[in-house]
Motif scaffolding. Structure first.
Motif, PDB file in Angstrom:
ATOM      1  N   PHE A 134       0.841  -1.203   0.000  1.00 34.49           N
ATOM      2  CA  PHE A 134       0.000   0.000   0.000  1.00 34.49           C
ATOM      3  C   PHE A 134       0.877   1.254   0.000  1.00 34.49           C
ATOM      4  CE2 PHE A 134      -1.317   3.283   3.022  1.00 34.49           C
ATOM      5  CZ  PHE A 134      -2.394   3.841   2.336  1.00 34.49           C
TER       6      PHE A 134
ATOM      7  N   ILE B 118       1.232   4.081  -3.110  1.00 39.24           N
ATOM      8  CA  ILE B 118       0.897   5.493  -2.862  1.00 39.24           C
ATOM      9  C   ILE B 118       2.118   6.371  -3.132  1.00 39.24           C
ATOM     10  CG2 ILE B 118       0.535   7.141  -0.954  1.00 39.24           C
ATOM     11  CD1 ILE B 118      -2.010   5.931  -1.305  1.00 39.24           C
TER      12      ILE B 118
ATOM     13  N   LEU C 211      -5.482   5.113  -2.277  1.00 40.10           N
ATOM     14  CA  LEU C 211      -4.939   4.621  -3.553  1.00 40.10           C
ATOM     15  C   LEU C 211      -5.714   5.231  -4.717  1.00 40.10           C
ATOM     16  CD1 LEU C 211      -4.398   0.850  -2.658  1.00 40.10           C
ATOM     17  CD2 LEU C 211      -2.603   2.517  -3.168  1.00 40.10           C
TER      18      LEU C 211
ATOM     19  N   VAL D 187      -3.814   5.234  -8.439  1.00 39.20           N
ATOM     20  CA  VAL D 187      -3.172   3.920  -8.595  1.00 39.20           C
ATOM     21  C   VAL D 187      -4.200   2.971  -9.200  1.00 39.20           C
ATOM     22  CG1 VAL D 187      -2.170   1.965  -7.353  1.00 39.20           C
ATOM     23  CG2 VAL D 187      -1.654   4.312  -6.618  1.00 39.20           C
TER      24      VAL D 187
ATOM     25  N   VAL E  37      -5.857  -0.275  -9.190  1.00 37.57           N
ATOM     26  CA  VAL E  37      -5.966  -1.304  -8.148  1.00 37.57           C
ATOM     27  C   VAL E  37      -6.574  -2.570  -8.750  1.00 37.57           C
ATOM     28  CG1 VAL E  37      -7.005  -1.910  -5.921  1.00 37.57           C
ATOM     29  CG2 VAL E  37      -6.245   0.441  -6.345  1.00 37.57           C
TER      30      VAL E  37
END
Ligand SMILES: Cc1cc2nc3c(=O)[nH]c(=O)nc-3n(C[C@H](O)[C@H](O)[C@H](O)COP(=O)(O)OP(=O)(O)OC[C@H]3O[C@@H](n4cnc5c(N)ncnc54)[C@H](O)[C@@H]3O)c2cc1C
Length: 431
Positions: free
Chosen positions: A29, A33, A107, A112, A114
Motif C-alpha cells: 500500500f 501510494i 490509492l 493507482v 488497483v
C-alpha cells in the motif's frame, strides 16, 4: 510427482507501468501510494478482495512499534479516528473495517490502478532483469509490464518466481515462526477486563497467573493469552490461536493451519469465559479471512540486516528507513509463548535503527525492489522489522526509489540513494 507440459501460449498485456506493486499489505500500500505521488504510473496487484493484508484481512489489533513515514502518519490520521470511544487506547489501534476503505480511498486519490482478487503467479524476465508479472484473475491470465516491480507479497512470491535467491526461516534449521488466525470477541465488560498484551505479561487473575493457566488449559500448541482492546464497545481482538511447523508458501500447509487454528477457537473462548475477568459473556463476532503467517522467505540482498545492527541502532549511509523501533518478537517455534531468543518487555534498545536501501535490493535479479517482511535480514532481525509500521516505511522508500528509476530510465540498483533520502526528508522524515 507426475509432471505434464503446459503448452506455450500468448498472453494479453493488461498494461505497461512505471511501477507494478505485487501485494497490497502495509508495505505494498505504502509503496504504491508513494510511487504514484512521485508521478509514476502505478498498478497494485492483490490476491484478496481488499487492501491492507494482515492489517485488514488478517484482522489485526494495532500497529506495533514505529518508524518514520509520512504515508503512515497520514494513514493513522485518516483511519484511527475514535469510533464510539469506550476506552480508546491510542492512535495505533485498528478498526479493520474503517482501514479497508481508507486505504482503498488513498490509492484511488493517488490514481493507482488497483487490481483485487488477482494473484501474481509468474515473472516476465529478460536475462536477469524482471520486466513484469504474470497475473491470474476472473479476466483470465494476463501480463503486466513494468519498469520496476516492487515485491510486497510478504512471502516474496514475485521475487521467488523471478528466481531471486532466498532462505526460509531460522538459520540452521529453516524453522519458521508459528501462524495464527486472529479473531474478535464481543460482549466484554471493559470495566473489569484485563488485557495481557505480551507473553511476559503473566497477569494475576482470580484463578492464578494468566499465562500459566492458558498453558494448562488450552490445546497445544495454543497456550498463551494475548488480548487487545479495540475502539468499539465490548469488542476485543484475540491473538491466541497458534500452530507450528507450517510453511506459509505451501498450499497444503495453509489449509492445515486454517483447520487447526479454527479448531482452537471454541476452547479459547471457553477459557476466556472461565478465567479472564470481564470475558464471562464473550462470544466470537469475526475471524480473519487471511491466515496470519509471520515468517517465510528471507531474500538474499545486497546487505542482510542483522540483530547487531538493530541493537547498535546503526544508521547506515544508505538508510531508507529511519527510527525503526520494536523488539525481537520471536514466537516460540515449538509451542506457545515467546522463543528463548525473543525479548518483548525487556528489549534493551529503544533508540530505533535504520534499514539500508541495499537490504531492499535482491542480489541476483534486476528490476526488482523488495518491501515488507520479505527483505534481506536474519531470522532475528526479521522478528523486529516485520511489524506493520516498519514494513510500511520500507514500502514508502521502495515506491520513491522505483519512481526515480522510472524517471531516470535506470535500474533500481543504480538509483542514487541520496535522491531517495531527499524525497523522504521533503516529506517530513527527519534524519
Ligand atoms: C498473527 C500475527 C499477528 C501480528 N501482530 C502484529 C501487530 O499487532 N502489530 C503489527 O504491527 N504487526 C503485527 N504482525 C506483523 C505484521 O502484520 C506483518 O509482518 C506485516 O503485515 C507484513 O507486512 P507486508 O506488507 O510485508 O505483508 P502482508 O501484510 O502479509 O501483506 C502481503 C499482501 O500480499 C498479498 N499477496 C500475497 N501473495 C500474493 C500473490 N502471489 N499475489 C497477489 N497478492 C499476494 C496478501 O494477500 C497480502 O495482502 C503480526 C503478524 C501476524 C501474522
Amino acid at each position: 510427482m507426475t509432471m505434464i507440459n503446459e503448452p506455450a501460449h500468448t498472453l494479453p498485456v493488461l498494461g505497461e507501468y512505471d511501477v507494478a506493486v505485487a501485494g497490497g499489505g502495509p508495505a505494498g500500500f505504502a509503496a504504491a501510494i508513494s510511487a504514484a505521488r512521485e508521478g509514476a504510473k502505478t498498478v497494485i496487484i492483490e490476491q484478496t478482495g481488499m487492501i491492507g493484508g494482515i492489517a485488514t484481512a488478517g484482522l489485526m489489533s494495532h500497529w506495533a512499534g514505529s518508524a518514520a513515514s509520512s504515508v503512515l502518519q497520514e494513514l493513522y490520521k485518516r483511519s484511527t479516528v475514535p469510533d464510539i470511544v469506550e476506552k480508546f487506547p491510542w492512535q495505533g489501534t485498528i478498526n479493520p473495517e474503517k482501514l479497508k476503505f481508507v486505504m482503498f480511498e488513498m490509492l484511488h486519490e493517488a490514481n493507482v490502478h488497483v487490481l483485487l482478487y488477482t494473484f501474481v503467479s509468474g515473472a516476465v524476465k529478460e536475462g536477469t532483469t524482471l520486466k513484469g508479472l504474470i497475473i491470474e484473475n476472473k479476466s483470465g491470465r494476463q501480463a503486466v509490464l513494468a519498469k520496476t516491480v516492487i515485491d510486497a507479497t510478504g512471502d516474496g512470491d514475485a521475487a521467488a518466481r523471478a528466481g531471486a535467491e532466498f532462505v526460509k526461516g531460522r538459520e540452521g534449521d529453516g524453522k519458521m515462526q508459528p501462524v495464527t488466525i486472529m479473531f474478535k470477541v464481543a460482549g466484554v465488560d471493559y470495566s473489569r477486563a484485563v488485557f495481557p498484551g505480551g507473553f511476559e505479561a503473566n497477569l494475576d487473575v482470580p484463578k492464578g497467573k494468566i499465562q500459566d493457566l492458558s498453558r494448562q488449559a488450552l490445546p497445544f500448541p495454543a497456550g498463551h493469552t494475548l488480548l487487545y482492546p479495540s475502539s468499539l464497545p465490548g469488542i476485543v481482538t484475540v491473538n491466541m490461536t497458534n500452530f507450528i511447523g507450517i510453511d506459509g508458501t505451501n498450499a497444503d500447509d495453509l489449509a492445515k493451519a486454517e483447520y487447526e487454528c479454527r479448531k482452537q477457537m471454541d476452547p479459547i473462548v471457553k477459557f476466556l469465559r472461565d478465567t479472564v475477568p470481564g470475558f464471562e459473556q464473550c462470544f466470537i463476532i469475526s475471524t480473519a479471512s487471511l491466515l496470519g503467517v509471520r515468517e517465510t522467505r528471507h531474500f538474499v540482498g545486497e546487505y542482510t540486516l542483522n540483530e547487531d545492527d538493530i541493537l547498535a541502532s546503526r544508521v547506515f549511509d544508505d538508510w531508507v528507513v529511519l527510527r525503526a523501533k520494536f523488539n525481537f518478537d520471536i514466537h516460540n517455534i515449538d509451542g506457545p509463548g515467546l522463543d528463548k531468543n525473543g525479548a518483548q518487555k525487556h528489549f534493551p534498545n529503544v533508540d530505533g535503527y535504520s534499514i539500508p536501501y541495499r537490504s531492499l535490493l535482491p542480489k541476483t535479479v534486476d528490476g526488482l525492489i523488495l518491501a515488507g517482511r520479505c527483505i534481506s535480514g536474519t531470522h532475528k532481525a526479521h522478528s523486529n522489522y516485520r511489524v506493520m509500521p516498519i514494513c510500511a516505511a520500507m514500502g514508502e522508500a521502495a515506491g520513491i526509489a522505483a519512481s526515480i528509476a522510472a524517471k531516470e530510465k535506470i535500474a533500481p540498483r543504480k538509483v542514487g540513494v541520496k535522491k531517495i533520502q531527499d524525497v523522504l526528508i521533503a516529506r517530513g522524515v527527519k534524519p
